[in-house]
Design a protein around this motif. Structure first.
Motif, short mmCIF file in Angstrom:
data_model
loop_
_atom_site.label_atom_id
_atom_site.label_comp_id
_atom_site.label_asym_id
_atom_site.label_seq_id
_atom_site.Cartn_x
_atom_site.Cartn_y
_atom_site.Cartn_z
N ILE A 156 0.84 -1.20 0.00
CA ILE A 156 0.00 0.00 0.00
C ILE A 156 0.87 1.25 0.00
CG2 ILE A 156 -1.67 1.33 1.36
CD1 ILE A 156 -2.78 -1.41 2.31
N VAL A 157 1.93 1.24 0.80
CA VAL A 157 2.86 2.38 0.82
C VAL A 157 3.45 2.61 -0.56
CG1 VAL A 157 5.08 3.19 1.71
CG2 VAL A 157 3.40 2.17 3.27
N ARG A 158 3.88 1.54 -1.21
CA ARG A 158 4.46 1.68 -2.54
C ARG A 158 3.43 2.21 -3.53
NH1 ARG A 158 9.30 -0.48 -3.71
NH2 ARG A 158 8.72 -0.66 -5.92
N ALA A 159 2.20 1.69 -3.47
CA ALA A 159 1.16 2.14 -4.39
C ALA A 159 0.84 3.62 -4.19
CB ALA A 159 -0.10 1.29 -4.21
N LEU A 160 0.82 4.05 -2.93
CA LEU A 160 0.52 5.47 -2.65
C LEU A 160 1.63 6.39 -3.16
CD1 LEU A 160 -0.96 5.21 0.95
CD2 LEU A 160 -2.19 5.77 -1.15
N LYS A 161 2.83 5.83 -3.31
CA LYS A 161 3.95 6.60 -3.85
C LYS A 161 4.04 6.49 -5.37
CE LYS A 161 6.87 6.33 0.29
NZ LYS A 161 8.15 5.82 0.86
N GLY A 162 3.06 5.79 -5.96
CA GLY A 162 3.06 5.64 -7.39
C GLY A 162 3.96 4.53 -7.89
N LYS A 163 4.40 3.65 -6.97
CA LYS A 163 5.28 2.54 -7.34
C LYS A 163 4.49 1.24 -7.45
CE LYS A 163 9.28 4.58 -4.96
NZ LYS A 163 10.32 4.36 -3.90
N GLN A 164 5.06 0.29 -8.15
CA GLN A 164 4.41 -1.01 -8.31
C GLN A 164 4.69 -1.89 -7.09
OE1 GLN A 164 2.37 -1.89 -10.78
NE2 GLN A 164 2.03 -3.91 -9.87
N PRO A 165 3.65 -2.45 -6.45
CA PRO A 165 3.89 -3.38 -5.34
C PRO A 165 4.69 -4.60 -5.80
CG PRO A 165 1.60 -2.67 -5.38
CD PRO A 165 2.22 -2.19 -6.66
N LYS A 166 5.48 -5.14 -4.88
CA LYS A 166 6.33 -6.28 -5.22
C LYS A 166 5.63 -7.60 -4.89
CE LYS A 166 10.68 -3.79 -4.55
NZ LYS A 166 11.98 -3.77 -3.86
N PRO A 167 6.02 -8.67 -5.56
CA PRO A 167 5.42 -9.98 -5.27
C PRO A 167 5.76 -10.45 -3.86
CG PRO A 167 6.57 -10.01 -7.39
CD PRO A 167 6.97 -8.74 -6.70
N PHE A 168 4.83 -11.16 -3.27
CA PHE A 168 5.03 -11.75 -1.95
C PHE A 168 5.61 -13.15 -2.12
CE2 PHE A 168 3.41 -14.43 1.54
CZ PHE A 168 3.92 -13.74 2.63
N ARG A 169 6.70 -13.41 -1.43
CA ARG A 169 7.32 -14.72 -1.46
C ARG A 169 7.58 -15.18 -0.03
NH1 ARG A 169 12.32 -13.92 -5.38
NH2 ARG A 169 12.26 -11.85 -4.43
N PHE A 170 7.19 -16.41 0.25
CA PHE A 170 7.25 -16.88 1.63
C PHE A 170 7.60 -18.37 1.67
CE2 PHE A 170 5.24 -19.08 5.18
CZ PHE A 170 5.73 -18.37 6.25
N GLY A 171 8.43 -18.74 2.64
CA GLY A 171 8.74 -20.14 2.88
C GLY A 171 8.62 -20.45 4.35
N TYR A 172 8.10 -21.60 4.68
CA TYR A 172 7.96 -22.01 6.08
C TYR A 172 9.33 -22.34 6.67
CZ TYR A 172 3.04 -22.31 4.93
OH TYR A 172 1.77 -22.00 4.53
N TYR A 173 9.38 -22.29 7.99
CA TYR A 173 10.65 -22.52 8.69
C TYR A 173 10.55 -23.60 9.76
CZ TYR A 173 14.90 -21.50 11.37
OH TYR A 173 16.10 -21.60 12.02
N HIS A 174 9.40 -23.66 10.45
CA HIS A 174 9.29 -24.60 11.56
C HIS A 174 7.82 -24.89 11.88
CE1 HIS A 174 9.43 -20.79 14.32
NE2 HIS A 174 8.32 -20.87 13.62
N THR A 175 7.60 -25.95 12.65
CA THR A 175 6.29 -26.26 13.22
C THR A 175 6.48 -26.53 14.70
OG1 THR A 175 5.54 -27.26 11.14
CG2 THR A 175 4.28 -27.78 13.13
N PRO A 176 6.24 -25.52 15.56
CA PRO A 176 6.40 -25.73 17.00
C PRO A 176 5.08 -26.21 17.62
CG PRO A 176 6.79 -23.42 16.34
CD PRO A 176 6.04 -24.11 15.25
N VAL A 177 5.13 -27.25 18.43
CA VAL A 177 3.93 -27.81 19.06
C VAL A 177 4.18 -27.99 20.55
CG1 VAL A 177 2.25 -29.68 19.02
CG2 VAL A 177 3.47 -29.08 16.92
#
Length: 404
Positions: free
Chosen positions: A314-335
């Motif tokens: 949203i910040v980027r869009a308000l500045k007239g910039k293109q938002p970047k793709p979201f990339r995510f990888g899991y790291y752990h499963t704590p139980v």
């Protein structure tokens, strides 16, 4: 960009965030902290309750353990965001408005949709009438009261339906806090099925040590006043039933005309924008976010980064910039397995198990650190300069935030 000068008049870009869970609060704090020096951006967070629900600790509340009361307005203090308490009863995506308590209407220029899922108590007959769920602190407190009354009798059977993480943690907590009760964990899959064999074996032995009886490969067909009926007709006696099997989403997104998947989650593009309404971002488990390994599943681990990324977009869009793709990888499963035991399965980015895992008190301390991590995280967000960065590094999330 909505905030602009037209004929000498400055307009304010209104950002409304629905839902103050881990994802929604992360979006609100990140965005408001960055925009607080600007008079042209107004951030409003809407939630039904004024107190933040620590979903990661609801199994503790359900066994009578007292947790700190966390005020959402206090968590937002110093950011410039305003808080509106009320139930979201409708979203009009064409008019760009949100209806609160069927009485008030909030207009928006950008919407962040974070109304997450809850236990699916409608999928199986009898669940809504005869079972408890952990959808809120009030639900957990009601269960705690029932368990305490049963414990005073010195006997009783508690059936936990669902062998996922919520079911495992709840069964373990009940078994530890109420050893006089018989706890039965029912599920289609073996507890910890996604873990490596050694971690899974440790989890199973811990449940046995706590007196939790595990029955895998079974499906609940009906919940009755004093029993659970399995597919095939077998009846399992139950004085208390806790339902943790499956989730359902709020119907508001679909009713608003947003494109949703078969589970009711908002389908997003790579930047977390709705594919049908680009002025709407979806975060947390309210969103169907596709990565290279498939669609993300809803956890705090992934929810907070989605909120941060939506704010940054949203910040980027308000500045007239293109938002970047979201990339995510899991790291752990704590139980957690009670207060002094746990198992932590470290994972590949696609959530498949690595060989490495932690167990015992070390794992319990690790789990507690993870559970408490939102507070220092949000505190750092408030203090960062407007031009600073928190998690995102070129659109990719780092392991510093339990994500990669």
């Amino acid at each position: 960009m909505s905030a602009q000068h037209e004929a000498g008049v400055t307009t304010t870009h209104r950002v409304v965030i629905l839902g103050a869970g881990y994802a929604g609060l992360s979006a609100a704090i990140q965005l408001a902290s960055r925009a607080k020096r600007s008079e042209n951006v107004q951030v409003t967070l809407v939630n039904a309750q004024e107190h933040f629900t620590e979903r990661l600790r609801l199994h503790m509340t359900a066994t009578g353990q007292e947790l700190a009361e966390l005020s959402i307005p206090e968590l937002l203090e110093g950011t410039g965001a305003r808080f509106v308490r009320g139930w979201v009863t409708a979203v009009d995506a064409d008019a760009k408005t949100v209806r609160i308590d069927d009485e008030h209407v909030l207009p928006y220029d950008t919407l962040v949709y974070g109304l997450g899922g809850m236990a699916d108590t409608a999928a199986v007959p009898g669940v809504e009438d005869h079972a408890y769920a952990l959808n809120s602190a009030q639900d957990a407190e009601a269960l705690a009261d029932r368990l305490a009354r049963l414990a005073r009798l010195g006997r009783g059977t508690v059936v936990v339906a669902g062998s996922g993480l919520t079911g495992i943690e709840s069964a373990a907590e009940i078994g530890e806090r109420h050893p006089e009760l018989d706890v039965v964990l029912l599920g289609r899959r073996e507890p910890g099925a996604a873990m490596n064999p050694k971690a899974r074996a440790y989890l199973r032995s811990a449940l046995e040590r706590l007196g939790v009886r595990v029955r895998s490969g079974v499906e609940v067909a009906k919940v009755l006043p004093g029993a659970v009926e399995l597919a095939g007709g077998e009846s399992v006696p139950a004085d208390v039933v806790l339902w943790t099997s499956g989730t359902r989403m709020s119907p508001l997104a679909a009713a608003a005309g947003l494109t949703v998947d078969e589970h009711g989650r908002v389908v997003t593009d790579a930047t977390l924008r709705s594919v049908s309404h680009p002025e709407v971002y979806a975060v947390g488990d309210a969103a169907a976010i596709r990565q290279g390994y498939g669609v993300m599943h809803g956890t705090c681990q992934g929810g907070m980064p989605t909120g941060v990324h939506a704010a940054m977009s949203i910040v980027r869009a308000l500045k007239g910039k293109q938002p970047k793709p979201f990339r995510f990888g899991y790291y752990h499963t704590p139980v957690s397995l009670g207060r002094h035991d746990a198992v932590v399965q470290f994972t590949h980015p696609d959530d498949s198990p690595r060989r490495v895992h932690l167990t015992g008190r070390v794992a319990a301390r690790y789990k507690e650190t993870v559970t408490a991590s939102p507070w220092p995280t949000w505190g750092r967000m408030k203090k960062m300069p407007a031009s600073g960065a928190f998690w995102p590094r070129g659109g990719r999330f780092t392991r510093a935030g339990a994500a990669r």
